[in-house]
Design an enzyme around this catalytic site. Structure first.
Site, PDB file in Angstrom:
ATOM      1  N   SER A   8       0.811  -1.170   0.033  1.00  0.00           N
ATOM      2  CA  SER A   8       0.111  -0.176   0.034  1.00  0.00           C
ATOM      3  C   SER A   8       0.977   1.075  -0.012  1.00  0.00           C
ATOM      4  O   SER A   8       1.761   1.531   0.907  1.00  0.00           O
ATOM      5  CB  SER A   8      -0.936   0.024   1.326  1.00  0.00           C
ATOM      6  OG  SER A   8      -1.458   1.225   1.329  1.00  0.00           O
ATOM      7  N   HIS A  32      -0.983  -1.656  -3.925  1.00  0.00           N
ATOM      8  CA  HIS A  32      -2.321  -1.431  -3.218  1.00  0.00           C
ATOM      9  C   HIS A  32      -2.620   0.086  -3.177  1.00  0.00           C
ATOM     10  O   HIS A  32      -1.811   0.648  -2.517  1.00  0.00           O
ATOM     11  CB  HIS A  32      -2.278  -1.943  -1.932  1.00  0.00           C
ATOM     12  CG  HIS A  32      -3.862  -2.003  -1.157  1.00  0.00           C
ATOM     13  ND1 HIS A  32      -4.926  -2.991  -1.552  1.00  0.00           N
ATOM     14  CD2 HIS A  32      -4.466  -1.048  -0.434  1.00  0.00           C
ATOM     15  CE1 HIS A  32      -5.987  -2.684  -0.927  1.00  0.00           C
ATOM     16  NE2 HIS A  32      -5.681  -1.408  -0.310  1.00  0.00           N
ATOM     17  N   ASP A  34      -5.154   2.842  -2.145  1.00  0.00           N
ATOM     18  CA  ASP A  34      -6.415   3.434  -1.215  1.00  0.00           C
ATOM     19  C   ASP A  34      -6.994   4.563  -1.919  1.00  0.00           C
ATOM     20  O   ASP A  34      -6.328   5.655  -1.525  1.00  0.00           O
ATOM     21  CB  ASP A  34      -5.934   3.561   0.312  1.00  0.00           C
ATOM     22  CG  ASP A  34      -5.518   1.980   0.551  1.00  0.00           C
ATOM     23  OD1 ASP A  34      -6.488   1.072   0.761  1.00  0.00           O
ATOM     24  OD2 ASP A  34      -4.472   1.783   1.402  1.00  0.00           O
ATOM     25  N   MET A  36      -9.828   7.347  -1.231  1.00  0.00           N
ATOM     26  CA  MET A  36     -10.589   7.970  -0.054  1.00  0.00           C
ATOM     27  C   MET A  36     -11.023   9.397  -0.511  1.00  0.00           C
ATOM     28  O   MET A  36     -10.399  10.015  -1.045  1.00  0.00           O
ATOM     29  CB  MET A  36      -9.757   7.814   1.285  1.00  0.00           C
ATOM     30  CG  MET A  36      -9.094   6.698   1.514  1.00  0.00           C
ATOM     31  SD  MET A  36      -8.371   6.989   3.353  1.00  0.00           S
ATOM     32  CE  MET A  36      -6.941   6.003   2.969  1.00  0.00           C
ATOM     33  N   HIS A  66      -8.421   0.029  -4.033  1.00  0.00           N
ATOM     34  CA  HIS A  66      -9.570  -0.186  -3.041  1.00  0.00           C
ATOM     35  C   HIS A  66     -10.307   0.963  -3.056  1.00  0.00           C
ATOM     36  O   HIS A  66      -9.733   2.024  -2.493  1.00  0.00           O
ATOM     37  CB  HIS A  66      -8.885  -0.506  -1.768  1.00  0.00           C
ATOM     38  CG  HIS A  66      -9.585  -0.630  -0.789  1.00  0.00           C
ATOM     39  ND1 HIS A  66      -9.107  -0.584   0.515  1.00  0.00           N
ATOM     40  CD2 HIS A  66     -11.051  -0.755  -0.508  1.00  0.00           C
ATOM     41  CE1 HIS A  66      -9.892  -0.878   1.536  1.00  0.00           C
ATOM     42  NE2 HIS A  66     -10.954  -0.774   0.805  1.00  0.00           N
ATOM     43  N   MET A  68     -12.719   3.363  -1.017  1.00  0.00           N
ATOM     44  CA  MET A  68     -13.241   3.768   0.007  1.00  0.00           C
ATOM     45  C   MET A  68     -14.032   5.029  -0.126  1.00  0.00           C
ATOM     46  O   MET A  68     -13.809   6.074   0.204  1.00  0.00           O
ATOM     47  CB  MET A  68     -12.181   3.792   1.365  1.00  0.00           C
ATOM     48  CG  MET A  68     -11.827   2.482   1.663  1.00  0.00           C
ATOM     49  SD  MET A  68     -10.266   2.635   3.165  1.00  0.00           S
ATOM     50  CE  MET A  68      -8.896   2.798   2.039  1.00  0.00           C
ATOM     51  N   MET A 137     -11.163  -5.840   6.138  1.00  0.00           N
ATOM     52  CA  MET A 137     -10.674  -4.764   6.983  1.00  0.00           C
ATOM     53  C   MET A 137     -10.205  -5.179   8.279  1.00  0.00           C
ATOM     54  O   MET A 137     -11.209  -5.652   8.992  1.00  0.00           O
ATOM     55  CB  MET A 137     -11.271  -3.343   7.079  1.00  0.00           C
ATOM     56  CG  MET A 137     -11.544  -3.026   5.395  1.00  0.00           C
ATOM     57  SD  MET A 137     -10.128  -2.451   4.795  1.00  0.00           S
ATOM     58  CE  MET A 137      -9.324  -1.270   5.876  1.00  0.00           C
ATOM     59  N   ASP A 172      -6.413  -6.543   5.252  1.00  0.00           N
ATOM     60  CA  ASP A 172      -5.704  -4.582   5.042  1.00  0.00           C
ATOM     61  C   ASP A 172      -5.877  -4.234   6.523  1.00  0.00           C
ATOM     62  O   ASP A 172      -7.018  -4.058   6.854  1.00  0.00           O
ATOM     63  CB  ASP A 172      -6.455  -4.257   4.046  1.00  0.00           C
ATOM     64  CG  ASP A 172      -6.184  -2.649   3.955  1.00  0.00           C
ATOM     65  OD1 ASP A 172      -5.061  -2.199   4.663  1.00  0.00           O
ATOM     66  OD2 ASP A 172      -6.476  -2.025   3.058  1.00  0.00           O
TER      67      ASP A 172
END
Length: 216
Positions: A8, A32, A34, A36, A66, A68, A137, A172
């Site tokens: 990540s 990875h 993320d 957001m 991913h 979010m 998670m 994760d």
């Protein structure tokens, strides 16, 4: 079962992101990403433009993306177009999970669903035929550097019973030398590792330690 490390970049140094990825790309299985939005989680990271730049620079690396974010049904295709190879979104963020997963798979990419710590693992059962990956998670989503929530091990075990051996179970949050083996024993086969790698003075040595733990 193949065990994979997904690095990540949330805790990487974004002023030298290309160099940071170059240092580790031959030692990990996936990058990875993320994403957001400041609404679904209380943090803002980056968007499809960064993914596009990473894709252009590193054409042969697997991008594990991913989401979010709220309303993944409105944005999933944007991240596919940006270069995501695997697209995971949160079950809690939409009432259209099956529909989105079908569309991702029809686009030729791998589709995944993510669950927050408090979400019942049984919610994935109706989705088994349209998922390639379940992301559990093991911390509350939004910020890197948190400690692994140990009761999630039972959730991983239940997920493996539901999914069988042909679907990835990704974990994760708080994955390091002290937690990765427990997650593996519970049934996980893909491990998101962020601060443990990028905050280390020797990233490659830390990745190799994780590999050694997973292989023994």
């Amino acid at each position: 079962m193949k065990y994979k490390i997904s690095a990540s970049i949330l805790n990487a140094n974004f002023l030298r992101l290309g160099q940071e990825i170059s240092e580790i790309k031959d030692y990990i299985d996936e990058i990875h990403l993320d994403i957001m939005d400041g609404h679904y989680v209380d943090n803002i990271s980056f968007g499809p433009d960064i993914i596009s730049l990473i894709r252009k620079e590193f054409s042969d690396i697997t991008l594990d993306t991913h989401l979010m974010i709220c309303n993944p049904d409105k944005y999933w295709h944007t991240f596919i177009e940006a270069g995501a190879d695997i697209l995971v979104f949160h079950k809690e963020a939409t009432q259209k999970a099956y529909h989105i997963l079908e569309k991702i798979k029809k686009s030729g990419k791998l589709a995944g669903i993510s669950l927050n710590p408090a979400t019942d693992i049984n919610q994935i059962e109706p989705l088994v035929d349209v998922i390639d990956r379940v992301l559990i998670m093991t911390v509350e989503p939004g910020f890197g550097g948190q400690s692994f929530i140990k009761p999630m091990l039972k959730k991983i075990e239940k997920a493996r019973k539901i999914l069988g051996d042909n679907i990835d179970i990704e974990v994760d949050g708080g994955i390091n030398n002290n937690t990765v083996k427990d997650a593996q024993k519970a049934g996980a086969n893909t491990f998101v590792v962020g601060s443990h790698i990028f905050k280390s003075s020797d990233k490659i040595a830390e990745i190799e330690k994780l590999r050694e733990i997973l292989e023994h």
